[in-house]
Design an enzyme around this catalytic site. Structure first.
Site, PDB file in Angstrom:
ATOM      1  N   SER A  65       2.219  12.351   7.224  1.00 52.69           N
ATOM      2  CA  SER A  65       0.834  12.212   6.602  1.00 52.69           C
ATOM      3  C   SER A  65       0.468  12.349   7.341  1.00 52.69           C
ATOM      4  O   SER A  65       0.315  13.120   8.354  1.00 52.69           O
ATOM      5  CB  SER A  65       0.176  10.315   6.260  1.00 52.69           C
TER       6      SER A  65
ATOM      7  N   TYR B 162      -1.207   2.545  10.081  1.00 53.72           N
ATOM      8  CA  TYR B 162      -1.151   3.380   9.097  1.00 53.72           C
ATOM      9  C   TYR B 162      -0.628   4.606  10.218  1.00 53.72           C
ATOM     10  O   TYR B 162       0.273   5.070  10.101  1.00 53.72           O
ATOM     11  CB  TYR B 162      -1.929   3.390   8.070  1.00 53.72           C
TER      12      TYR B 162
HETATM   13  P1  NAD Z   1       4.827   3.631  -3.572  1.00 55.09           P
HETATM   14  O1  NAD Z   1       4.398   2.954  -3.346  1.00 55.09           O
HETATM   15  O2  NAD Z   1       5.125   4.368  -4.914  1.00 55.09           O
HETATM   16  O3  NAD Z   1       6.696   3.638  -2.721  1.00 55.09           O
HETATM   17  C1  NAD Z   1       6.447   2.807  -2.040  1.00 55.09           C
HETATM   18  C2  NAD Z   1       8.036   2.594  -1.688  1.00 55.09           C
HETATM   19  O4  NAD Z   1       8.418   1.764  -1.044  1.00 55.09           O
HETATM   20  C3  NAD Z   1       8.645   2.230  -3.211  1.00 55.09           C
HETATM   21  O5  NAD Z   1      10.069   2.542  -3.613  1.00 55.09           O
HETATM   22  C4  NAD Z   1       8.377   0.523  -2.675  1.00 55.09           C
HETATM   23  O6  NAD Z   1       9.692  -0.334  -2.849  1.00 55.09           O
HETATM   24  C5  NAD Z   1       9.385   0.853  -1.398  1.00 55.09           C
HETATM   25  N1  NAD Z   1       9.372   0.409  -0.139  1.00 55.09           N
HETATM   26  C6  NAD Z   1       7.657  -0.277   0.429  1.00 55.09           C
HETATM   27  N2  NAD Z   1       8.305  -1.411   1.423  1.00 55.09           N
HETATM   28  C7  NAD Z   1       9.335  -1.829   1.958  1.00 55.09           C
HETATM   29  C8  NAD Z   1      10.284  -2.140   2.399  1.00 55.09           C
HETATM   30  N3  NAD Z   1       9.921  -3.861   2.560  1.00 55.09           N
HETATM   31  N4  NAD Z   1      11.555  -2.648   1.809  1.00 55.09           N
HETATM   32  C9  NAD Z   1      12.058  -1.410   1.304  1.00 55.09           C
HETATM   33  N5  NAD Z   1      11.512  -0.607   0.265  1.00 55.09           N
HETATM   34  C10 NAD Z   1      10.235  -0.512   0.654  1.00 55.09           C
HETATM   35  O7  NAD Z   1       4.483   4.790  -2.502  1.00 55.09           O
HETATM   36  P2  NAD Z   1       4.469   6.451  -2.364  1.00 55.09           P
HETATM   37  O8  NAD Z   1       2.639   7.332  -2.645  1.00 55.09           O
HETATM   38  O9  NAD Z   1       4.951   7.250  -2.806  1.00 55.09           O
HETATM   39  O10 NAD Z   1       4.547   6.747  -0.843  1.00 55.09           O
HETATM   40  C11 NAD Z   1       5.364   6.722  -0.146  1.00 55.09           C
HETATM   41  C12 NAD Z   1       5.545   7.640   1.349  1.00 55.09           C
HETATM   42  O11 NAD Z   1       5.067   8.867   1.265  1.00 55.09           O
HETATM   43  C13 NAD Z   1       4.653   7.040   2.021  1.00 55.09           C
HETATM   44  O12 NAD Z   1       6.056   6.817   3.422  1.00 55.09           O
HETATM   45  C14 NAD Z   1       3.390   6.965   2.307  1.00 55.09           C
HETATM   46  O13 NAD Z   1       2.696   6.681   3.591  1.00 55.09           O
HETATM   47  C15 NAD Z   1       3.571   8.461   2.476  1.00 55.09           C
HETATM   48  N6  NAD Z   1       2.456   9.073   2.133  1.00 55.09           N
HETATM   49  C16 NAD Z   1       1.821   8.999   0.800  1.00 55.09           C
HETATM   50  C17 NAD Z   1       0.517   9.770   0.597  1.00 55.09           C
HETATM   51  C18 NAD Z   1      -0.334   9.726  -1.041  1.00 55.09           C
HETATM   52  O14 NAD Z   1      -0.659  10.047  -1.567  1.00 55.09           O
HETATM   53  N7  NAD Z   1      -0.132   8.504  -2.037  1.00 55.09           N
HETATM   54  C19 NAD Z   1       0.170  10.151   0.510  1.00 55.09           C
HETATM   55  C20 NAD Z   1       0.501  10.692   2.330  1.00 55.09           C
HETATM   56  C21 NAD Z   1       1.642  10.034   3.119  1.00 55.09           C
END
Ligand code: NAD
Length: 251
Positions: A133, A146
């Site tokens: 991130s 985080y």
């Molecule tokens: P999301 O919530 O849509 O997806 C997260 C995924 O992780 C889901 O499939 C969920 O089932 C899985 N997950 C969570 N906890 C789990 C566990 N204990 N066991 C197994 N699976 C688990 O989130 P997203 O927004 O798509 O984020 C994905 C990645 O990108 C993350 O690492 C997040 O930190 C990073 N990120 C997101 C953003 C944003 O703006 N959305 C920005 C920067 C980085």
């Protein structure tokens, strides 16, 4: 294999890999994971597999890797994408949330990396891509767990790159700003109600206040960067933390 690929960014990445003809190991806790994985296999004509193992448990992560390899063959490209978040000031930060965020956002990536690296070394080829991130590069208040986990993930990426260097293995982190996922769209709607603003105003004045380019990253753009990092053109791109953040960390 892409962790957390039945939702948001991971799903965008998985679809790009499927479009490019890769067999894709789907994973996540979403109840419709099997359907998502099967539908992608049919749409793109590639083998897929789905696992819903919980990343909070080491034994479960070992089963995730073993089951994926049994069904699809050796993992040549690993994308550590699954992640969770909790927002609170440090003195009120629930200890359980701290532990879970460190486990899912950092420790799980160590375990999956540890479990695939030996095979990649034997085959003299591998790609590890960690979805960190912009918070892997800099901090925001109220996100102690985080920010710590994502900085740790960038560190793990660098060590993996060094240890993989003689074996044709690269490791890189991608550091997105806010990404257009259903989760973020819901936050926008909630903030718009709270601040009596339009959704466009919330995007510009609240969510993207720190980001010079006032647009959300698209999941498929992160997927496209993953495809490049997995390609032979990227054989010398390793140990990097590539920002896709509209200039956020340039300040
Ligand atoms: P999301 O919530 O849509 O997806 C997260 C995924 O992780 C889901 O499939 C969920 O089932 C899985 N997950 C969570 N906890 C789990 C566990 N204990 N066991 C197994 N699976 C688990 O989130 P997203 O927004 O798509 O984020 C994905 C990645 O990108 C993350 O690492 C997040 O930190 C990073 N990120 C997101 C953003 C944003 O703006 N959305 C920005 C920067 C980085």
């Amino acid at each position: 294999m892409i962790t957390g690929s039945t939702s948001g960014i991971g799903l965008g990445i998985a679809r790009e890999f499927a479009t490019a003809g890769y067999a894709v190991g789907f994973h996540g806790l979403e109840p419709d994971g099997v359907e998502i994985s099967t539908a992608a296999g049919l749409e793109f004509g590639v083998p897929t597999f789905f696992s819903n193992r919980n990343l909070l448990s080491m034994e479960s992560i070992e089963k995730l890797v073993r089951d994926t390899e049994m069904n699809l063959g050796p993992i040549d490209v690993l994308v550590n994408n699954a992640g969770i978040q909790h927002v609170a000031n440090i003195e009120d930060f629930p200890v359980e949330n701290w532990n879970n965020i460190i486990s899912v956002d950092l420790t799980a990536a160590f375990h999956t990396t540890r479990l695939v690296l030996g095979g990649m070394k034997k085959r003299n080829w591998g790609r590890i891509i960690n979805i960190a991130s912009v918070h892997g590069l800099l901090a925001s208040e109220f996100k102690s767990a985080y920010v710590s986990a994502k900085h740790g993930l960038v560190g793990l990426t660098k060590v993996t790159a060094l240890e993989g260097a003689s074996y044709g293995i690269t490791a890189n982190a991608i550091c997105p700003g806010y990404v257009d996922t259903p989760l973020v769209r819901k936050q926008i709607a909630d903030q718009a109600r709270l601040h009596h603003m339009t959704q466009e105003e919330v995007i510009e004045k609240v969510m993207l206040i720190k980001q010079p380019i006032k647009k959300f990253v698209k999941p498929e753009s992160i997927g496209a960067l993953c495809i490049f990092l997995a390609s032979d053109h990227a054989e010398l791109v390793t140990g990097t933390a590539i920002a896709m953040d509209g200039g956020w960390n340039a300040q």
